[in-house]
Design a protein around this motif. Structure first.
Motif, PDB file in Angstrom:
ATOM      1  N   ARG A  78      92.432  49.974  68.380  1.00 41.92           N
ATOM      2  CA  ARG A  78      91.220  50.765  68.722  1.00 41.92           C
ATOM      3  C   ARG A  78      90.238  50.739  67.571  1.00 41.92           C
ATOM      4  N   ALA A  79      90.743  50.875  66.361  1.00 44.10           N
ATOM      5  CA  ALA A  79      89.852  50.853  65.191  1.00 44.10           C
ATOM      6  C   ALA A  79      89.165  49.493  65.087  1.00 44.10           C
ATOM      7  N   ALA A  80      89.934  48.442  65.322  1.00 46.49           N
ATOM      8  CA  ALA A  80      89.360  47.082  65.230  1.00 46.49           C
ATOM      9  C   ALA A  80      88.287  46.889  66.303  1.00 46.49           C
ATOM     10  N   MET A  81      88.499  47.489  67.472  1.00 45.20           N
ATOM     11  CA  MET A  81      87.533  47.314  68.561  1.00 45.20           C
ATOM     12  C   MET A  81      86.185  47.948  68.206  1.00 45.20           C
ATOM     13  N   ARG A  82      86.224  48.963  67.355  1.00 48.52           N
ATOM     14  CA  ARG A  82      84.952  49.641  66.998  1.00 48.52           C
ATOM     15  C   ARG A  82      84.043  48.695  66.210  1.00 48.52           C
ATOM     16  N   GLY A  83      84.627  47.596  65.695  1.00 48.02           N
ATOM     17  CA  GLY A  83      83.828  46.651  64.910  1.00 48.02           C
ATOM     18  C   GLY A  83      83.082  45.640  65.770  1.00 48.02           C
ATOM     19  N   VAL A  84      83.234  45.698  67.092  1.00 49.23           N
ATOM     20  CA  VAL A  84      82.596  44.699  67.965  1.00 49.23           C
ATOM     21  C   VAL A  84      81.093  44.981  68.044  1.00 49.23           C
ATOM     22  N   PRO A  85      80.264  43.984  67.690  1.00 46.29           N
ATOM     23  CA  PRO A  85      78.813  44.205  67.682  1.00 46.29           C
ATOM     24  C   PRO A  85      78.256  44.553  69.062  1.00 46.29           C
ATOM     25  N   GLY A  86      77.145  45.302  69.077  1.00 49.62           N
ATOM     26  CA  GLY A  86      76.551  45.775  70.328  1.00 49.62           C
ATOM     27  C   GLY A  86      76.073  44.661  71.254  1.00 49.62           C
ATOM     28  N   VAL A  87      75.748  43.487  70.709  1.00 45.08           N
ATOM     29  CA  VAL A  87      75.231  42.419  71.582  1.00 45.08           C
ATOM     30  C   VAL A  87      76.335  41.798  72.440  1.00 45.08           C
ATOM     31  N   VAL A  88      77.577  42.192  72.145  1.00 44.84           N
ATOM     32  CA  VAL A  88      78.700  41.618  72.887  1.00 44.84           C
ATOM     33  C   VAL A  88      79.010  42.501  74.097  1.00 44.84           C
ATOM     34  N   SER A  89      79.110  41.860  75.285  1.00 45.73           N
ATOM     35  CA  SER A  89      79.420  42.638  76.489  1.00 45.73           C
ATOM     36  C   SER A  89      80.742  42.116  77.075  1.00 45.73           C
ATOM     37  N   PRO A  90      81.861  42.790  76.737  1.00 44.81           N
ATOM     38  CA  PRO A  90      83.166  42.360  77.269  1.00 44.81           C
ATOM     39  C   PRO A  90      83.382  42.873  78.689  1.00 44.81           C
ATOM     40  N   ASN A  91      84.161  42.162  79.470  1.00 45.51           N
ATOM     41  CA  ASN A  91      84.535  42.593  80.830  1.00 45.51           C
ATOM     42  C   ASN A  91      86.053  42.410  80.996  1.00 45.51           C
ATOM     43  N   PRO A  92      86.829  43.301  80.339  1.00 46.01           N
ATOM     44  CA  PRO A  92      88.295  43.164  80.364  1.00 46.01           C
ATOM     45  C   PRO A  92      88.883  43.729  81.658  1.00 46.01           C
ATOM     46  N   ALA A  93      89.842  43.047  82.228  1.00 47.28           N
ATOM     47  CA  ALA A  93      90.502  43.584  83.439  1.00 47.28           C
ATOM     48  C   ALA A  93      91.835  42.868  83.648  1.00 47.28           C
ATOM     49  N   LEU A  94      92.691  43.484  84.458  1.00 48.33           N
ATOM     50  CA  LEU A  94      93.973  42.873  84.828  1.00 48.33           C
ATOM     51  C   LEU A  94      93.836  42.174  86.169  1.00 48.33           C
ATOM     52  N   TYR A  95      94.501  41.046  86.291  1.00 45.17           N
ATOM     53  CA  TYR A  95      94.394  40.211  87.482  1.00 45.17           C
ATOM     54  C   TYR A  95      95.778  39.754  87.951  1.00 45.17           C
ATOM     55  N   ASP A  96      95.858  39.403  89.241  1.00 46.36           N
ATOM     56  CA  ASP A  96      97.055  38.753  89.766  1.00 46.36           C
ATOM     57  C   ASP A  96      96.647  37.374  90.286  1.00 46.36           C
ATOM     58  N   VAL A  97      97.563  36.416  90.163  1.00 41.06           N
ATOM     59  CA  VAL A  97      97.291  35.080  90.709  1.00 41.06           C
ATOM     60  C   VAL A  97      97.495  35.151  92.220  1.00 41.06           C
ATOM     61  N   VAL A  98      96.467  34.754  93.004  1.00 38.76           N
ATOM     62  CA  VAL A  98      96.585  34.823  94.463  1.00 38.76           C
ATOM     63  C   VAL A  98      96.662  33.448  95.127  1.00 38.76           C
ATOM     64  N   VAL A  99      96.118  32.412  94.451  1.00 36.49           N
ATOM     65  CA  VAL A  99      96.257  31.047  94.979  1.00 36.49           C
ATOM     66  C   VAL A  99      96.542  30.142  93.777  1.00 36.49           C
ATOM     67  N   GLU A 100      97.529  29.283  93.936  1.00 35.38           N
ATOM     68  CA  GLU A 100      97.953  28.428  92.819  1.00 35.38           C
ATOM     69  C   GLU A 100      98.250  27.018  93.331  1.00 35.38           C
ATOM     70  N   PHE A 101      97.679  26.021  92.665  1.00 32.53           N
ATOM     71  CA  PHE A 101      97.962  24.628  93.006  1.00 32.53           C
ATOM     72  C   PHE A 101      98.406  23.891  91.752  1.00 32.53           C
ATOM     73  N   GLU A 102      99.345  22.990  91.902  1.00 38.21           N
ATOM     74  CA  GLU A 102      99.774  22.102  90.819  1.00 38.21           C
ATOM     75  C   GLU A 102      99.560  20.666  91.274  1.00 38.21           C
ATOM     76  N   ARG A 103      99.400  19.781  90.343  1.00 41.02           N
ATOM     77  CA  ARG A 103      99.279  18.352  90.663  1.00 41.02           C
ATOM     78  C   ARG A 103     100.489  17.955  91.495  1.00 41.02           C
ATOM     79  N   PRO A 104     100.268  17.279  92.659  1.00 41.88           N
ATOM     80  CA  PRO A 104     101.396  16.942  93.550  1.00 41.88           C
ATOM     81  C   PRO A 104     102.405  16.010  92.825  1.00 41.88           C
TER      82      PRO A 104
END
Lengths: 104, 104
Positions: A78-104
């Motif tokens: 949390r302390a380290a996060m306070r050092g993030v400059p104002g011009v930076v706009s992060p969009n952190p979120a948790l995700y699940d994989v819903v579609v996945e393809f691998e090389r056949p």
């Protein structure tokens, strides 16, 4: 599919000329995450072109949402996060994989 | 680090109530990519929460930027892209991994 894990993605909007400095700061914060219980891996991606809207996208994997929440709740992080400059706009979120393809 | 490959990330902005329909359409288009030369893998991530700004983020890996460009230049793919509804705002770009951590 990430077996019983969760994907954390942070889509970071910042000016292209701020990226170098931000990456070095980010590296230090990410080290705090690396040693946290439940951490699996993280990759910070940098856009190849300077006019790409989102210059940095971090994709990380954790054993669970709880592990990720505990790690980001650490006082040191949390302390380290306070050092993030104002011009930076992060969009952190948790995700699940819903579609996945691998090389056949 | 993805050995001599490249990461394609598409940060997709769309209303939460459009996600189900979009995912099905996306699945069909992605199948065209799966068989393209140089394709490695792709994972479509869906936000766990409906108020997350970017509901869908696709992360794919290709052998090279050229392979990705050739695949997305296919007539079949271009035609399929015309079916994307106006409310969807994609942000496709190529990225390189600049910082990477693995569980110690």
């Amino acid at each position: 599919m990430v077996e019983n894990g969760v994907t954390f993605i942070n889509v970071i909007e910042l000016p292209a000329d701020e990226v170098d400095a931000f990456v070095e700061q980010w590296r230090e914060r990410a080290k705090l995450m690396r040693d946290a219980p439940g951490f699996r891996d993280s990759r910070l991606h940098r856009a190849q072109l300077p006019d790409t809207r989102f210059q940095l996208v971090n994709v990380a994997h954790w054993d669970s949402a709880e592990a990720w929440e505990a790690a980001t709740g650490q006082p040191g992080f949390r302390a380290a996060m306070r050092g993030v400059p104002g011009v930076v706009s992060p969009n952190p979120a948790l995700y699940d994989v819903v579609v996945e393809f691998e090389r056949p």
